[in-house]
Design a protein around this motif. Structure first.
Motif, PDB file in Angstrom:
ATOM      1  N   ILE A  81      -0.374 -12.025  12.122  1.00 48.62           N
ATOM      2  CA  ILE A  81      -0.221 -11.922  10.666  1.00 48.62           C
ATOM      3  C   ILE A  81       0.566 -13.096  10.105  1.00 48.62           C
ATOM      4  CG2 ILE A  81      -0.282  -9.404  10.640  1.00 48.62           C
ATOM      5  CD1 ILE A  81       2.841  -9.561  10.254  1.00 48.62           C
ATOM      6  N   GLU A  82       0.404 -13.257   8.796  1.00 50.01           N
ATOM      7  CA  GLU A  82       1.327 -14.016   7.949  1.00 50.01           C
ATOM      8  C   GLU A  82       1.890 -13.006   6.955  1.00 50.01           C
ATOM      9  OE1 GLU A  82      -0.846 -17.158   6.147  1.00 50.01           O
ATOM     10  OE2 GLU A  82      -0.898 -18.404   7.955  1.00 50.01           O
ATOM     11  N   ASP A  83       3.198 -12.986   6.730  1.00 51.81           N
ATOM     12  CA  ASP A  83       3.788 -11.931   5.903  1.00 51.81           C
ATOM     13  C   ASP A  83       4.829 -12.491   4.944  1.00 51.81           C
ATOM     14  OD1 ASP A  83       5.593 -12.677   7.799  1.00 51.81           O
ATOM     15  OD2 ASP A  83       5.985 -10.671   8.594  1.00 51.81           O
ATOM     16  N   VAL A  92      -4.422 -12.825  10.110  1.00 48.10           N
ATOM     17  CA  VAL A  92      -4.893 -14.194  10.381  1.00 48.10           C
ATOM     18  C   VAL A  92      -5.440 -14.309  11.806  1.00 48.10           C
ATOM     19  CG1 VAL A  92      -3.368 -15.259   8.693  1.00 48.10           C
ATOM     20  CG2 VAL A  92      -2.550 -14.902  11.033  1.00 48.10           C
ATOM     21  N   SER A  93      -5.808 -13.183  12.390  1.00 49.21           N
ATOM     22  CA  SER A  93      -6.310 -13.210  13.769  1.00 49.21           C
ATOM     23  C   SER A  93      -7.553 -14.081  13.886  1.00 49.21           C
ATOM     24  CB  SER A  93      -6.622 -11.778  14.241  1.00 49.21           C
ATOM     25  OG  SER A  93      -5.467 -10.979  14.208  1.00 49.21           O
ATOM     26  N   LEU A  94      -8.492 -13.894  12.939  1.00 47.56           N
ATOM     27  CA  LEU A  94      -9.734 -14.676  13.003  1.00 47.56           C
ATOM     28  C   LEU A  94      -9.456 -16.157  12.833  1.00 47.56           C
ATOM     29  CD1 LEU A  94     -12.228 -12.450  10.964  1.00 47.56           C
ATOM     30  CD2 LEU A  94     -12.157 -12.803  13.438  1.00 47.56           C
ATOM     31  N   THR A  95      -8.572 -16.484  11.890  1.00 50.54           N
ATOM     32  CA  THR A  95      -8.257 -17.895  11.641  1.00 50.54           C
ATOM     33  C   THR A  95      -7.625 -18.535  12.864  1.00 50.54           C
ATOM     34  OG1 THR A  95      -7.912 -17.413   9.298  1.00 50.54           O
ATOM     35  CG2 THR A  95      -6.994 -19.469  10.141  1.00 50.54           C
ATOM     36  N   ARG A  96      -6.626 -17.834  13.434  1.00 51.73           N
ATOM     37  CA  ARG A  96      -5.953 -18.405  14.596  1.00 51.73           C
ATOM     38  C   ARG A  96      -6.864 -18.434  15.812  1.00 51.73           C
ATOM     39  NH1 ARG A  96       0.133 -15.816  13.794  1.00 51.73           N
ATOM     40  NH2 ARG A  96       0.635 -17.031  11.920  1.00 51.73           N
ATOM     41  N   ASN A  97      -7.711 -17.404  15.967  1.00 45.22           N
ATOM     42  CA  ASN A  97      -8.667 -17.424  17.068  1.00 45.22           C
ATOM     43  C   ASN A  97      -9.656 -18.571  16.913  1.00 45.22           C
ATOM     44  OD1 ASN A  97      -7.550 -15.210  18.328  1.00 45.22           O
ATOM     45  ND2 ASN A  97      -8.942 -13.730  17.369  1.00 45.22           N
ATOM     46  N   PHE A  98     -10.052 -18.820  15.665  1.00 48.57           N
ATOM     47  CA  PHE A  98     -10.952 -19.946  15.406  1.00 48.57           C
ATOM     48  C   PHE A  98     -10.280 -21.271  15.767  1.00 48.57           C
ATOM     49  CE2 PHE A  98     -12.459 -23.276  12.480  1.00 48.57           C
ATOM     50  CZ  PHE A  98     -13.794 -23.320  12.856  1.00 48.57           C
ATOM     51  N   MET A  99      -9.007 -21.390  15.398  1.00 44.64           N
ATOM     52  CA  MET A  99      -8.273 -22.612  15.728  1.00 44.64           C
ATOM     53  C   MET A  99      -8.126 -22.760  17.247  1.00 44.64           C
ATOM     54  SD  MET A  99      -5.349 -22.511  12.753  1.00 44.64           S
ATOM     55  CE  MET A  99      -4.537 -23.983  13.379  1.00 44.64           C
TER      56      MET A  99
END
Length: 729
Positions: free
Chosen positions: A269-271, A293-300
């Motif tokens: 997360i970002e909180d 932000v799991s998808l974003t960080r996984n994408f990165m």
């Protein structure tokens, strides 16, 4: 009631009236349109079916169909059955009524016509008419019902909102500040609390994120619902909301934190945490905004992985491997620790692609990658560095142990059987090893050494392991050839190639009066010294530079042929130009010769191209086709080094050459070796039987010249006859 409330009441009334009006109009309109469309579609369908049936009758009775009234009546009455409110008529091409079915209709009707045709020509018309009485009755009923429904909608939309208006007005101010703050901070999941941190609201996104419902969360403390911890070690993190309320400021828990859900799963997360203020500015609660932000960080992470790994095999890619290799080199320079690079190239991989397809080749690479991964240490770095090439970095490993590991890898791949569809394939691997030392300057140098060793392993018969070492003469020759490539290219750029000529001696005047001259190429080094062809042509042949060299020679001779003839005071000559196997196999080379011949208007009988016997035999079909095309243009052909092959005489009849150049290995010792003398005489005799002129190479002295004349050889070439001199003085 306030002015705003009265204004809102008028707005609600207008909206209710508008919606009721829309209902009153739209229901009958929709009904009328739908019913009329359905009615016409049905009529059209019936007309099409009946017309099709009648068209079949017309096709059977093209001249008399209009008189077959009984059959026409049967078709229009039963295909499909005519209803009571339908009237069907058939007219001929002139518009005269042939027959009809049903009673003529009065009042409002709708009609559909369909052409009757014979072989594409319209010969009549079918018309179906039906009454609209039932249609208009239905429309009238829909109007009555829509008025009733519109009245109900009007009262429902006007009464219920006005009752709720007073209740909403009372809570408006209290919720206004809370809504504005929440909307200001909103991301995905939103949680609001009172001043003590007890939850009083979570939105659906928060319910999904936390894995609990609104009822489960209401009244609980924020720390009982939101379980923050560090991503790397699950260490619990204090919720920053209490600190945000104390400081009356917005805070964040920082990057790298996750929420631990009830089911044990984690969400990155970002909180943010902020206070909510009351009417007088006091802190009345807090708001927590969290974004998944799991998808974003996984994408990165995936992007980072793809930047360093091969997409097909999942192994390290070449760029990352070179970085690791450079790091190993730096370590070797700093600490002296031994590291070894293994460069592996699969043997017979192309056969798998050619016989089973590229999909099979890809799967084989994947399985080989898995096989190699299972046989190395976790600290080793395995990479796919080319199409069917792998690199293995063995850190803290001396060359002897690396050789044993490479041998085990070679044997495991050799025993591996790859199955694809109904086929089974076996491949091998050639491996080159290079010890990484402080003497290396960069990673590319290490890769080049290992690659050369791998190449030499293939040259030695495939399925070999070779260590790069200065004492290995084969590797030294390979490195020397590679160095010549750069020198050849630079010589081309600097225009440092020159042509020499060596004149043949005519031993038999019946072979013609024209002088025969072989064109030879030389390279000039940076210091102006002449480099003989034996030094640089092997590298040029191995690394596909010969087509460029051969084209350059042809251009020089063709473009300056007039100058050559002037040097000879107008005496004609035949210039012999050597060609390589790579050159004659080039698809556009024949076109190049035609263009040069046309551009410089050269006499084709002044040029003789030479191919070595090895090149001709190894490319027999293409060589024969090439020779025939050139002879069709008027050029002559010579077969060079004849007799050096194992089946020379067997191939000779298949090649339409004009000259045989007897291999110099027989000529140079023929005065001392009776077998060599017999070979020369035999080749000369068979050449003459086939109608070809003969040329002896490597003629070193007058004694050999006398023996060649006695044997009847046509021409002699060698240092004992004429030494090479510059073609253009």
């Amino acid at each position: 009631m306030t002015t705003n409330s009265r204004s809102l009441e008028r707005i609600v009334t207008k909206i209710a009236l508008l919606v009721a009006t829309l209902v009153a109009l739209s229901v009958p309109a929709s009904y009328a349109y739908g019913e009329y469309t359905e009615l016409t579609d049905i009529l059209t369908y019936k007309a099409k079916v009946k017309a099709t049936a009648i068209n079949e009758l017309i096709a059977q009775m093209p001249e008399t169909w209009m008189y077959a009234e009984n059959r026409l009546q049967g078709l229009i009455s039963h295909v499909p059955v005519t209803l009571d409110n339908e009237h069907i008529q058939i007219f001929d091409q002139k518009g005269e009524l042939l027959t009809h079915s049903g009673t003529p209709l009065t009042g409002q009707t709708v009609r559909v016509s369909f052409p009757l045709s014979d072989s594409g020509t319209t010969v009549g018309t079918l018309i179906i008419t039906t009454s609209l009485n039932a249609y208009f009755f239905g429309v009238g009923m829909s109007i009555v019902l829509s008025l009733i429904l519109a009245s109900m909608v009007y009262f429902a939309l006007r009464i219920f909102p006005l009752r709720a208006l007073q209740r909403a007005n009372q809570a408006l101010f209290t919720e206004k500040e809370r809504a504005e703050t929440t909307l200001h901070s909103i991301g995905d999941a939103v949680i609001t609390t009172n001043v003590n941190g007890s939850i009083n609201y979570i939105n659906p996104a928060a319910q999904h994120l936390l894995g609990c419902s609104l009822n489960e969360a209401l009244g609980k403390h924020i720390t009982d619902v939101v379980g923050l911890c560090k991503a790397e070690n699950d260490e619990k993190v204090d919720c920053p909301l209490e600190e945000a309320l104390r400081q009356n400021a917005s805070l964040s828990s920082g990057e790298g934190n996750v929420i631990l859900k009830r089911d044990g799963s984690k969400v990155e997360i970002e909180d943010s945490y902020a206070p909510i203020h009351g009417q007088n500015g006091e802190v009345t609660g807090g708001v927590v905004v969290m974004r998944d932000v799991s998808l974003t960080r996984n994408f990165m992470k995936q992007q980072t992985w793809e930047a360093t790994h091969d997409a097909l095999t999942g192994l390290t890619n070449r760029r990352e491997f070179e970085r690791r290799l450079q790091a190993a080199l730096s370590d070797a320079k700093k600490t002296g620790n031994p590291h070894v690079l293994c460069y592996m190239d699969l043997d017979r991989f192309k056969l798998v692609n050619d016989t089973s397809g590229h999909a099979a080749g890809d799967e084989l690479l994947i399985q080989i990658g898995m096989l190699l991964t299972a046989r190395i240490r976790k600290t080793d770095c395995l990479a796919r560095v080319g199409s069917d090439e792998f690199g293995l970095l063995l850190e803290n490993c001396d060359i002897d142990i690396a050789f044993k590991i490479a041998t085990e890898i070679k044997e495991s791949i050799g025993h591996f059987v790859f199955s694809w569809s109904t086929r089974q394939h076996s491949v091998g691997v050639s491996i080159g090893l290079s010890l990484i030392t402080k003497d290396h300057s960069h990673a590319a140098e290490i890769i080049a050494e290992a690659d050369n060793a791998c190449y030499w392993a293939k040259e030695c018969g495939l399925d070999q392991v070779t260590i790069s070492a200065a004492s290995n003469q084969g590797l030294a020759a390979r490195r020397s050839e590679i160095s010549w490539v750069a020198r050849i290219n630079k010589a081309f750029r600097d225009n440092r190639f020159v042509l020499y000529q060596q004149v043949y001696r005519t031993l038999n005047t019946t072979a013609g009066l024209k002088e025969h001259i072989e064109v030879l190429i030389r390279m000039i080094d940076e210091e102006g010294k002449i480099i003989p062809p034996g030094h640089f042509l092997p590298a040029a042949e191995r690394y596909a530079l010969m087509p460029e060299i051969d084209r350059w020679v042809i251009n020089q001779v063709f473009s300056q042929y007039d100058s050559l003839i002037r040097q000879r005071s107008g005496k004609p000559a035949i210039y012999c130009i050597n060609l390589s196997g790579a050159t004659i196999n080039a698809s556009d080379f024949l076109d190049y010769i035609r263009e040069q011949k046309q551009q410089y208007n050269i006499d084709a009988d002044a040029i003789c191209f030479e191919l070595t016997e090895t090149v001709a035999v190894n490319n027999l079909q293409s060589a024969r086709a090439f020779i025939e095309e050139c002879k069709a243009m008027g050029f002559a052909f010579a077969l060079d080094d004849f007799g050096s092959g194992t089946s020379s005489f067997g191939y000779l009849k298949a090649l339409p050459v004009d000259y045989l150049k007897i291999d110099g290995s027989f000529v140079k010792d023929m005065e001392h070796d009776k077998v060599d003398q017999a070979m020369v005489e035999t080749i000369n005799h068979i050449g003459h039987l086939l109608g070809k002129f003969t040329i002896a190479e490597f003629v070193e002295n007058d004694k050999i010249v006398e023996m060649l004349e006695a044997a009847g050889v046509d021409f002699a070439q060698g240092y004992g006859v004429n030494r090479p001199v510059p073609l253009f003085p």
